[in-house]
Structure formats: C-alpha cells, structure tokens
Motif scaffolding. Structure first.
Motif, PDB file in Angstrom:
ATOM      1  N   TYR A 316       0.831  -1.199   0.000  1.00 56.08           N
ATOM      2  CA  TYR A 316       0.000   0.000   0.000  1.00 56.08           C
ATOM      3  C   TYR A 316       0.874   1.262   0.000  1.00 56.08           C
ATOM      4  CZ  TYR A 316      -3.058   3.731   1.559  1.00 56.08           C
ATOM      5  OH  TYR A 316      -3.727   4.921   1.653  1.00 56.08           O
ATOM      6  N   GLY A 317       1.954   1.259   0.798  1.00 56.64           N
ATOM      7  CA  GLY A 317       2.828   2.422   0.821  1.00 56.64           C
ATOM      8  C   GLY A 317       3.439   2.708  -0.536  1.00 56.64           C
ATOM      9  N   ILE A 318       3.857   1.651  -1.245  1.00 55.87           N
ATOM     10  CA  ILE A 318       4.425   1.835  -2.587  1.00 55.87           C
ATOM     11  C   ILE A 318       3.360   2.326  -3.556  1.00 55.87           C
ATOM     12  CG2 ILE A 318       5.475   0.607  -4.520  1.00 55.87           C
ATOM     13  CD1 ILE A 318       6.761  -1.260  -2.403  1.00 55.87           C
ATOM     14  N   ALA A 319       2.158   1.749  -3.443  1.00 54.32           N
ATOM     15  CA  ALA A 319       1.070   2.184  -4.324  1.00 54.32           C
ATOM     16  C   ALA A 319       0.722   3.647  -4.075  1.00 54.32           C
ATOM     17  CB  ALA A 319      -0.158   1.296  -4.104  1.00 54.32           C
ATOM     18  N   ARG A 320       0.717   4.074  -2.834  1.00 53.42           N
ATOM     19  CA  ARG A 320       0.415   5.474  -2.526  1.00 53.42           C
ATOM     20  C   ARG A 320       1.470   6.406  -3.108  1.00 53.42           C
ATOM     21  NH1 ARG A 320      -0.271   6.892   3.676  1.00 53.42           N
ATOM     22  NH2 ARG A 320       1.910   6.241   3.659  1.00 53.42           N
ATOM     23  N   GLU A 321       2.748   6.016  -2.981  1.00 52.47           N
ATOM     24  CA  GLU A 321       3.814   6.847  -3.555  1.00 52.47           C
ATOM     25  C   GLU A 321       3.691   6.914  -5.074  1.00 52.47           C
ATOM     26  OE1 GLU A 321       7.096   9.250  -3.985  1.00 52.47           O
ATOM     27  OE2 GLU A 321       5.941   8.760  -2.186  1.00 52.47           O
ATOM     28  N   ALA A 322       3.389   5.756  -5.685  1.00 57.27           N
ATOM     29  CA  ALA A 322       3.240   5.740  -7.149  1.00 57.27           C
ATOM     30  C   ALA A 322       2.062   6.598  -7.597  1.00 57.27           C
ATOM     31  CB  ALA A 322       3.066   4.299  -7.630  1.00 57.27           C
ATOM     32  N   ALA A 323       0.933   6.526  -6.866  1.00 58.06           N
ATOM     33  CA  ALA A 323      -0.228   7.346  -7.207  1.00 58.06           C
ATOM     34  C   ALA A 323       0.093   8.825  -7.072  1.00 58.06           C
ATOM     35  CB  ALA A 323      -1.405   6.964  -6.312  1.00 58.06           C
ATOM     36  N   THR A 324       0.823   9.182  -6.024  1.00 59.24           N
ATOM     37  CA  THR A 324       1.203  10.594  -5.849  1.00 59.24           C
ATOM     38  C   THR A 324       2.080  11.066  -7.002  1.00 59.24           C
ATOM     39  OG1 THR A 324       1.093  10.331  -3.451  1.00 59.24           O
ATOM     40  CG2 THR A 324       2.330  12.220  -4.289  1.00 59.24           C
ATOM     41  N   ASN A 325       3.021  10.220  -7.423  1.00 60.79           N
ATOM     42  CA  ASN A 325       3.886  10.591  -8.538  1.00 60.79           C
ATOM     43  C   ASN A 325       3.108  10.745  -9.843  1.00 60.79           C
ATOM     44  OD1 ASN A 325       6.152  10.643  -6.937  1.00 60.79           O
ATOM     45  ND2 ASN A 325       6.774   8.542  -7.413  1.00 60.79           N
ATOM     46  N   ILE A 326       2.071   9.902 -10.019  1.00 63.10           N
ATOM     47  CA  ILE A 326       1.249  10.033 -11.233  1.00 63.10           C
ATOM     48  C   ILE A 326       0.579  11.404 -11.266  1.00 63.10           C
ATOM     49  CG2 ILE A 326      -0.843   9.180 -12.375  1.00 63.10           C
ATOM     50  CD1 ILE A 326      -0.049   6.365 -11.493  1.00 63.10           C
ATOM     51  N   VAL A 327       0.025  11.807 -10.139  1.00 60.68           N
ATOM     52  CA  VAL A 327      -0.672  13.099 -10.089  1.00 60.68           C
ATOM     53  C   VAL A 327       0.296  14.254 -10.274  1.00 60.68           C
ATOM     54  CG1 VAL A 327      -2.009  14.629  -8.582  1.00 60.68           C
ATOM     55  CG2 VAL A 327      -2.550  12.176  -8.685  1.00 60.68           C
ATOM     56  N   ARG A 328       1.463  14.160  -9.649  1.00 58.79           N
ATOM     57  CA  ARG A 328       2.384  15.299  -9.634  1.00 58.79           C
ATOM     58  C   ARG A 328       3.246  15.395 -10.876  1.00 58.79           C
ATOM     59  NH1 ARG A 328       5.584  15.253  -4.093  1.00 58.79           N
ATOM     60  NH2 ARG A 328       6.262  17.261  -4.943  1.00 58.79           N
ATOM     61  N   HIS A 329       3.535  14.260 -11.524  1.00 54.71           N
ATOM     62  CA  HIS A 329       4.550  14.289 -12.578  1.00 54.71           C
ATOM     63  C   HIS A 329       4.102  13.726 -13.927  1.00 54.71           C
ATOM     64  CE1 HIS A 329       7.480  15.259  -9.434  1.00 54.71           C
ATOM     65  NE2 HIS A 329       7.006  14.231  -8.743  1.00 54.71           N
ATOM     66  N   ALA A 330       3.069  12.865 -13.953  1.00 49.70           N
ATOM     67  CA  ALA A 330       2.818  12.104 -15.180  1.00 49.70           C
ATOM     68  C   ALA A 330       1.987  12.852 -16.211  1.00 49.70           C
ATOM     69  CB  ALA A 330       2.131  10.781 -14.827  1.00 49.70           C
ATOM     70  N   ASP A 331       1.070  13.726 -15.743  1.00 49.36           N
ATOM     71  CA  ASP A 331       0.118  14.349 -16.676  1.00 49.36           C
ATOM     72  C   ASP A 331      -0.624  13.258 -17.460  1.00 49.36           C
ATOM     73  OD1 ASP A 331      -1.278  16.370 -17.891  1.00 49.36           O
ATOM     74  OD2 ASP A 331       0.248  16.739 -19.431  1.00 49.36           O
ATOM     75  N   ALA A 332      -1.073  12.220 -16.717  1.00 46.31           N
ATOM     76  CA  ALA A 332      -1.686  11.061 -17.364  1.00 46.31           C
ATOM     77  C   ALA A 332      -3.195  11.219 -17.429  1.00 46.31           C
ATOM     78  CB  ALA A 332      -1.332   9.796 -16.583  1.00 46.31           C
ATOM     79  N   ARG A 333      -3.789  10.452 -18.359  1.00 43.83           N
ATOM     80  CA  ARG A 333      -5.248  10.422 -18.478  1.00 43.83           C
ATOM     81  C   ARG A 333      -5.814   9.142 -17.875  1.00 43.83           C
ATOM     82  NH1 ARG A 333      -3.475  11.918 -23.472  1.00 43.83           N
ATOM     83  NH2 ARG A 333      -3.939   9.849 -24.315  1.00 43.83           N
TER      84      ARG A 333
END
Length: 408
Positions: A316-333
């Motif tokens: 869960y901790g890794i998933a939370r960090e990955a989700a945060t990075n998606i929002v902050r850096h990925a500009d993903a759809r």
C-alpha cells in the motif's frame, strides 16, 4: 635481558603492600615450623626422635637468618620474578645441609615458583619447575636417615609441583576472565552499533512515511482547492464539496502523522489504529480519479488473508507513492493498479499513459528511491521505468515470507 630480569607490569602501593605482608607471613610461618619440628610437639616418642637425630636440636640465629634470606626477597617477587626465584632457590639448596637436624622450609621457593608460573607463562613456569625439581633431587640433606631424606625430598618436590601448577592455573583463570570481559565489551559495543543502525533505519523509514503522507495528502488538497477555485462562481455546491474533500483529506493526514508521532513517545502508549494496508487501495483510486486520471483497480487475484501484514502495508505504501507521482509528474489520463498473488510472491503493478519520467522523480530520494529501498528491505524485486508504448510503470514483487509472519 631486561625482559628476563624485570617484569614490566604496573605495581600500585597496594600491590607492594600485599607482597610485603606475604614475605613477612612466609618468614613467620618458617619460624613457627622450625620451632615446632625441632621440639617434641610433632614426634613425641624419644626413641624415634633419637633415631631421626632431632633430640636437643635448638635453632640458632643463623637458621633464622637463612630462613629470612629465602622469604624476605619475596617482597620483589612480582617486579623481579626470575631474580627472586633464583636467589631464594640457590640459598635454600645451598644451606639445606648446613644445619644439623634441621631442614629449611620450602615456603619461600614455592611462592617464588608460583609467581613465575602466574606472571611469566607456561614455558617459563616449566623451566622454573624443572630447575627446582632438579635441585631438590640432588641437593644434600641434613637428615641422618635415608627414610627421612626421602620423605623430605618428596615433600619439597610435591610443594614445588603444586606451586607451579597453582600459578599456571591462576594465570589461565585470569586470562579467561580478561577474555570474557573483552567479549562482553565487544558484545556491548556491537549491541550499541546495532541499536544505532536500527535507529537510523527507523529515522529513514519515518522520513519516508511522512513524505508519503504529506505528498499524497497535499497533492489531493491542492487538486481539490484548484477545483473549488474554478467552481466557486458558477457551481458553489460543487466548490463546497471540493473544499469539504480537501478538509477531510487534510484531517486524515494530520491524524496519520499524529499517530506516527505517538508511536515514538516512550512514556505513553500511543493510541493508534492499525497501519493502513491494501484495504485502502480504493482510496488511492478515488484520489486519482479526483485528479482527473481515469483509474482501474484490479484486486481479483489478491487475497489479503494469505499475505503477511508487513508485506500488505508495504504494498500500500508503494502504491500510494506511485499514485502521488502520477498526479504530480505524469500528466496522465488513465492509470491501472493491479494486485495479484503469484505463488509465494505478492505483486503490484501500476501503469499510466503519461509522459514518462526519469528515475529521480521526487527530490530528496523519497520517490522511486524510497520505493526501491522499501522493497529491498523485504528482499523483493523492483522495477520502475518508462514503458515502450508510452507512459510509466512500477512493478513490485514481495515474497510472502515464513509461516510465522503475522497476517492481516
């Protein structure tokens, strides 16, 4: 030669006092022994005393002087073990047949031999013992009968052997005590180093957890605040909802940080809820959707009852960090989060269709590096990088560990 003549060891006033007292005690013991053996206290039968040649034998001053020469040098026995031993042994052997019907006591040479065995080691103790026994075997005795000569010689040799063995045994015991103390100090030092290492690991882990909590929560608050700012004029109700969501997210983050700080308190028992695990993956999906990222959460191949708690929390901790990075850096759809069990391995795959990014996503080493460190502590596998078809992916595999692990 100096090492042979002088024993380079520190001598305190207490040590000198003990040796002086020992020398005086040896002299007094020898005097008492002379008086007792030359009287009728030991051998009462007159005929036997006449046979042994001890009738009317009265020790004179020369006997006591000889006795003093074999005992008083013991004052310097620990500082000059070999010179003292050789001196008292030569005097003892040289004067042994000088006094008719009397035999000097072995106490002085025995103590000197004991000192060499305890201070100088096994080889020198053996050499000194051989010299003492050799001298005692061939020295002339003052006794008149062969039986008394044999008894006196045997008695002195036994004293010499006992003194050498006692000295060596004491040296061995002292060396064992010193080694045991050193091992205890080394063990204590190793425990201190281990404690310091664990403290450092705990510090890094806490820093990572605080980073994960704040980065995730502040990103969510920022998104909701921006939405509220855009909607406040044309859709006040939606703006209120966004503000309420931001407030709830901030409150949850503060509670998590407060619980974490409570764990660090030593004098009180922290009242905390169980650490968040994969049961909160849906919250991450909602977090991504609120940020405008269409998210698919697939947990069909994952069974939390089979996964140790520490593995579930780490995922869960890794998933939370990955989700945060998606929002902050990925500009993903779009994004996909998938949890599965593959035999004895729990797997987490998170992908997005954003612009991709490098390995050092988050400054300060708490982004990709933090995920990799967390996986490394659990002996798992970790990969993060740009996908060939575009976007970014994080793939984690954690072993389920032994059967003794606690489960959620």
């Amino acid at each position: 030669m100096e090492n042979f003549l002088v024993n380079n060891r520190p001598m305190s006033p207490k040590d000198w006092g003990i040796d002086v007292a020992l020398a005086v005690a040896a002299l007094l013991f020898g005097c008492v022994q002379l008086m007792v053996t030359s009287s009728s206290l030991v051998v009462h039968d007159l005929a036997l005393r006449q046979y042994l040649g001890t009738v009317n034998v009265v020790p004179d001053a020369s006997v006591f002087v000889a006795l003093a020469l074999t005992t008083l040098p013991l004052v310097a026995r620990r500082r000059f073990p070999w010179p003292v031993f050789l001196f008292v042994m030569v005097v003892f052997l040289g004067l042994q047949s000088s006094f008719r019907g009397l035999s000097l006591t072995m106490i002085g040479p025995a103590v000197a031999l004991y000192t060499i065995a305890s201070e100088r080691g096994r080889v020198e103790a053996l050499v000194a013992a051989v010299l003492a026994v050799g001298g005692l075997l061939f020295v002339d005795m003052s006794a008149r009968t062969a039986s008394l000569i044999f008894f006196t010689r045997f008695q002195n040799i036994a004293f010499a052997a006992a003194a050498a063995l006692a000295g060596y045994a004491y040296r061995t015991h002292r060396a064992y005590v010193v080694e045991t103390e050193q091992r205890a100090l080394e063990a204590e030092r190793a425990c201190g180093e281990e404690a310091a290492r664990r403290v450092e690991e705990a510090r890094v882990r806490i820093a990572r957890e605080v980073h994960d909590i704040t980065a995730h929560s502040l990103s969510a608050v920022s998104i909701q605040a921006a939405a509220a700012e855009r909607l406040i004029d044309r859709d006040p109700e939606a703006a209120k909802q966004a503000i309420a969501t931001a407030r709830t997210t901030a409150k949850d983050a503060l509670e998590e940080i407060r619980s974490m700080i409570g764990v660090l308190r030593c004098d009180d028992v922290a009242e905390t809820e169980p650490t968040a695990g994969t049961e909160r993956m849906e919250d991450l999906a909602v977090y991504l959707r609120n940020a405008g990222v269409e998210t698919i959460l697939d947990r069909g191949g994952y069974d939390r009852s089979r996964v140790p708690a520490y593995v579930d929390v780490a995922l869960y901790g890794i998933a939370r960090e990955a989700a945060t990075n998606i929002v902050r850096h990925a500009d993903a759809r779009t994004a996909v989060m998938r949890l599965t069990l593959d035999g004895s391995t729990a797997r987490l795959d998170i992908e997005d269709d954003g612009r991709g990014r490098g390995d050092a996503v988050t400054p300060g080493g708490h982004g990709i590096a933090g995920m990799a460190e967390r996986v490394g502590l659990l002996d798992g596998t970790f990969w993060a990088g740009n996908r060939a078809q575009g976007g970014f992916a994080v793939r984690v595999g954690l072993p389920l560990g032994g059967t003794g692990a606690s489960h959620v």
